[in-house]
Scaffold this motif. Structure first.
Motif, PDB file in Angstrom:
ATOM      1  N   LEU A  59       0.839  -1.204   0.000  1.00  0.00           N
ATOM      2  CA  LEU A  59       0.000   0.000   0.000  1.00  0.00           C
ATOM      3  C   LEU A  59       0.870   1.248   0.000  1.00  0.00           C
ATOM      4  N   PRO A  60       0.419   2.295  -0.690  1.00  0.00           N
ATOM      5  CA  PRO A  60       1.195   3.544  -0.677  1.00  0.00           C
ATOM      6  C   PRO A  60       1.140   4.192   0.707  1.00  0.00           C
ATOM      7  N   THR A  61       2.147   4.983   1.013  1.00  0.00           N
ATOM      8  CA  THR A  61       2.099   5.775   2.237  1.00  0.00           C
ATOM      9  C   THR A  61       1.483   7.108   1.842  1.00  0.00           C
ATOM     10  N   ILE A  62       0.320   7.408   2.382  1.00  0.00           N
ATOM     11  CA  ILE A  62      -0.398   8.626   1.990  1.00  0.00           C
ATOM     12  C   ILE A  62       0.133   9.829   2.763  1.00  0.00           C
ATOM     13  N   LYS A  63       0.140   9.753   4.085  1.00  0.00           N
ATOM     14  CA  LYS A  63       0.730  10.808   4.912  1.00  0.00           C
ATOM     15  C   LYS A  63       0.735  10.390   6.369  1.00  0.00           C
ATOM     16  N   LYS A  64       1.577  11.025   7.152  1.00  0.00           N
ATOM     17  CA  LYS A  64       1.649  10.751   8.589  1.00  0.00           C
ATOM     18  C   LYS A  64       0.502  11.472   9.284  1.00  0.00           C
ATOM     19  N   VAL A  65      -0.072  10.824  10.280  1.00  0.00           N
ATOM     20  CA  VAL A  65      -1.140  11.446  11.056  1.00  0.00           C
ATOM     21  C   VAL A  65      -0.520  12.520  11.952  1.00  0.00           C
ATOM     22  N   PRO A  66      -1.115  13.711  11.985  1.00  0.00           N
ATOM     23  CA  PRO A  66      -0.559  14.766  12.839  1.00  0.00           C
ATOM     24  C   PRO A  66      -0.819  14.464  14.313  1.00  0.00           C
ATOM     25  N   SER A  67      -0.185  15.234  15.172  1.00  0.00           N
ATOM     26  CA  SER A  67      -0.426  15.022  16.597  1.00  0.00           C
ATOM     27  C   SER A  67      -1.862  15.433  16.921  1.00  0.00           C
ATOM     28  N   PHE A  68      -2.455  14.724  17.864  1.00  0.00           N
ATOM     29  CA  PHE A  68      -3.804  15.043  18.338  1.00  0.00           C
ATOM     30  C   PHE A  68      -3.916  14.582  19.775  1.00  0.00           C
ATOM     31  N   SER A  69      -4.874  15.141  20.487  1.00  0.00           N
ATOM     32  CA  SER A  69      -5.134  14.658  21.840  1.00  0.00           C
ATOM     33  C   SER A  69      -6.607  14.841  22.151  1.00  0.00           C
ATOM     34  N   GLY A  70      -7.100  13.910  22.931  1.00  0.00           N
ATOM     35  CA  GLY A  70      -8.495  13.947  23.334  1.00  0.00           C
ATOM     36  C   GLY A  70      -8.675  13.074  24.555  1.00  0.00           C
ATOM     37  N   LYS A  71      -9.926  12.772  24.844  1.00  0.00           N
ATOM     38  CA  LYS A  71     -10.238  11.913  25.988  1.00  0.00           C
ATOM     39  C   LYS A  71     -11.074  10.730  25.522  1.00  0.00           C
ATOM     40  N   LEU A  72     -10.770   9.583  26.118  1.00  0.00           N
ATOM     41  CA  LEU A  72     -11.522   8.363  25.829  1.00  0.00           C
ATOM     42  C   LEU A  72     -12.800   8.333  26.651  1.00  0.00           C
ATOM     43  N   ASP A  73     -13.669   7.380  26.328  1.00  0.00           N
ATOM     44  CA  ASP A  73     -14.933   7.252  27.054  1.00  0.00           C
ATOM     45  C   ASP A  73     -14.712   6.905  28.530  1.00  0.00           C
ATOM     46  N   ASN A  74     -13.522   6.444  28.892  1.00  0.00           N
ATOM     47  CA  ASN A  74     -13.236   6.168  30.311  1.00  0.00           C
ATOM     48  C   ASN A  74     -12.588   7.376  31.000  1.00  0.00           C
ATOM     49  N   GLY A  75     -12.474   8.500  30.256  1.00  0.00           N
ATOM     50  CA  GLY A  75     -11.932   9.728  30.839  1.00  0.00           C
ATOM     51  C   GLY A  75     -10.423   9.867  30.714  1.00  0.00           C
ATOM     52  N   LYS A  76      -9.743   8.824  30.241  1.00  0.00           N
ATOM     53  CA  LYS A  76      -8.282   8.890  30.126  1.00  0.00           C
ATOM     54  C   LYS A  76      -7.871   9.708  28.903  1.00  0.00           C
ATOM     55  N   ASN A  77      -6.712  10.373  29.019  1.00  0.00           N
ATOM     56  CA  ASN A  77      -6.164  11.112  27.884  1.00  0.00           C
ATOM     57  C   ASN A  77      -5.691  10.129  26.826  1.00  0.00           C
ATOM     58  N   PHE A  78      -5.758  10.546  25.562  1.00  0.00           N
ATOM     59  CA  PHE A  78      -5.355   9.694  24.450  1.00  0.00           C
ATOM     60  C   PHE A  78      -4.774  10.583  23.368  1.00  0.00           C
ATOM     61  N   THR A  79      -3.584  10.218  22.865  1.00  0.00           N
ATOM     62  CA  THR A  79      -2.935  11.008  21.819  1.00  0.00           C
ATOM     63  C   THR A  79      -2.468  10.087  20.703  1.00  0.00           C
ATOM     64  N   GLU A  80      -1.921  10.699  19.661  1.00  0.00           N
ATOM     65  CA  GLU A  80      -1.389   9.898  18.544  1.00  0.00           C
ATOM     66  C   GLU A  80      -0.271   8.975  19.014  1.00  0.00           C
ATOM     67  N   LYS A  81       0.389   9.309  20.114  1.00  0.00           N
ATOM     68  CA  LYS A  81       1.471   8.451  20.632  1.00  0.00           C
ATOM     69  C   LYS A  81       0.937   7.097  21.112  1.00  0.00           C
ATOM     70  N   ASP A  82      -0.333   7.081  21.510  1.00  0.00           N
ATOM     71  CA  ASP A  82      -0.935   5.839  22.014  1.00  0.00           C
ATOM     72  C   ASP A  82      -1.198   4.804  20.922  1.00  0.00           C
ATOM     73  N   ILE A  83      -1.103   5.212  19.662  1.00  0.00           N
ATOM     74  CA  ILE A  83      -1.318   4.239  18.589  1.00  0.00           C
ATOM     75  C   ILE A  83      -0.017   3.869  17.863  1.00  0.00           C
ATOM     76  N   GLN A  84       1.074   4.539  18.216  1.00  0.00           N
ATOM     77  CA  GLN A  84       2.344   4.189  17.578  1.00  0.00           C
ATOM     78  C   GLN A  84       2.704   2.756  17.920  1.00  0.00           C
TER      79      GLN A  84
END
Length: 162
Positions: free
Chosen positions: A3-28
């Motif tokens: 598959l081609p590499t389309i682009k890198k996902v930019p940094s983001f941050s939010g909260k999960l349904d359990n209230g914990k913080n979640f960022t792009e680092k959590d999926i690396q």
């Protein structure tokens, strides 16, 4: 993968349904499927999440993460997302329901994932976005196109074998 590499996902941050913080680092390091939805949607979202629930159930590799991001952060509070998850019995801990503040969300959907509409966030993309373990967008899949869905399933099956 081929598959081609389309682009890198930019940094983001939010909260999960359990209230914990979640960022792009959590999926690396994970193969990730990202989708957009909103809890009060009665049209395409329940069907999309039903397809995704089947994928989550069939592909049990710990190398995979599934992230569903609400496009309606005003109504989809942390509590609303938690209720949504419980109501639909989406119990797999690899499946994250994420709320991102509205101003960041628009930038992320349009510039980051290259989906969505600035005029009407509810006009969200009905595609699954496949990210590799380096958080790069590799492909978009229409969950209602049987051919595309089979292609995604084959990719995930290959990853599970590694």
């Amino acid at each position: 993968e081929n598959l081609p590499t389309i682009k890198k996902v930019p940094s983001f941050s939010g909260k999960l349904d359990n209230g914990k913080n979640f960022t792009e680092k959590d999926i690396q390091g994970s193969i990730t499927i990202v989708s957009f939805f909103f809890a009060s949607c009665s049209d395409i979202c329940p069907r999309m999440n039903s397809v995704l629930a089947d994928i989550v159930a069939r592909h049990t590799s710990k190398k995979m993460t599934f992230v569903s991001i609400t496009v309606d952060p005003e109504n989809d509070t942390i509590q609303a997302l938690e209720k949504y998850r419980k109501q639909h019995i989406y119990n797999d801990s690899r499946w994250k329901f994420l709320r991102i503040e509205k101003d960041s969300l628009l930038t992320l959907t349009i510039n980051g994932f290259m989906v969505g509409s600035s005029e009407n966030p509810a006009n969200h993309s009905a595609r699954f976005i496949l990210l590799d373990d380096k958080s790069q967008i590799r492909a978009y899949f229409d969950p209602f196109d049987k051919e595309k869905l089979r292609e995604l399933e084959n990719i995930l099956s290959e990853i599970s074998k590694k």
